[in-house]
Write a protein that holds these residues in place. Structure first.
Motif, PDB file in Angstrom:
ATOM      1  N   ALA A  60       5.042   2.687  -0.508  1.00 36.73           N
ATOM      2  CA  ALA A  60       4.639   2.165  -1.816  1.00 36.73           C
ATOM      3  C   ALA A  60       5.616   2.579  -2.911  1.00 36.73           C
TER       4      ALA A  60
ATOM      5  N   ILE B  76       1.188  -7.889   0.699  1.00 41.19           N
ATOM      6  CA  ILE B  76       1.485  -6.812   1.644  1.00 41.19           C
ATOM      7  C   ILE B  76       1.259  -7.333   3.055  1.00 41.19           C
TER       8      ILE B  76
ATOM      9  N   TYR C   1      -0.940   1.007  -2.919  1.00 37.54           N
ATOM     10  CA  TYR C   1      -0.169   0.082  -3.755  1.00 37.54           C
ATOM     11  C   TYR C   1      -0.874  -0.188  -5.086  1.00 37.54           C
TER      12      TYR C   1
END
Length: 195
Positions: free
Chosen positions: A86, A103, A117
């Motif tokens: 991240a 993602i 995230y």
């Protein structure tokens, strides 16, 4: 951007699970040709004398096997866990002025990735006035190992504490990351089974 999270290498090579994540990313990239791809993952695995990185192998696989133009592929070869994925990919996203991301990981790993995230997105809004949000998730569907599934929530909490730089006296109050093996409990030191 499509952010592809790495998975521990075996003997310096990609596993079928990591190839599955890349195949999912390639399908998404073909559907949205204006996007970039960000591959994240460092040199992992026990028998990796040449220090291949997850991100480097993912880039090669996406380009050579999936036919994705390398100009669209950005890599982070330093991350060794999901929190580092991240942090490092946010730096890439910010440098490319990317405001939305999807993602790409394995289905069982998606919740932990989203927690981390989203935490980074909030920090970047506050510290840099930079806004990037998760607009989608695209998963390689595979069953997790029992250990991965049981540890996922606790691992996310511990990694989030690292991102937030909580002092040790606060971290000890958080759930510990325990691995049960042959009747004995031990502290799980890493996160490479699903970064």
């Amino acid at each position: 951007a499509f952010v592809i999270l790495g998975y521990e290498l075996q003997n310096g090579e990609m596993t079928e699970e990591l190839k599955g994540r890349c195949n999912a990313a390639a399908a998404a990239a073909e559907a949205f040709p204006e996007t970039i791809l960000v591959c994240s993952g460092g040199a992992t695995g026990r028998n990796n004398p040449e220090q291949h990185t997850e991100a480097g192998l993912m880039r090669d696989y996406l380009a050579k096997t999936c036919g994705i133009d390398t100009a669209r592929i950005f890599i982070d070869e330093r991350a060794l866990n999901t929190a580092e994925n991240a942090i490092n990919t946010f730096d890439i996203l910010r440098s490319q002025n990317i405001e939305t991301m999807t993602i790409i990981t394995s289905a069982y790993h998606q919740r932990r990735a989203q927690v981390l995230y989203n935490a980074l997105a909030a920090l970047y809004r506050q510290e840099y006035d930079y806004r990037a949000e998760i607009v989608g998730n695209y998963c390689y569907d595979i069953e997790p190992s029992g250990m991965n599934s049981a540890m996922d929530d606790r691992l996310a909490v511990q990694q989030l504490a690292g991102i937030l730089e909580l002092p040790q006296e606060q971290r000890v109050l958080l759930p510990s990351i325990i691995q049960e093996s042959s009747g004995e409990a031990s502290v799980e030191a890493g996160d490479r089974s699903a970064s």
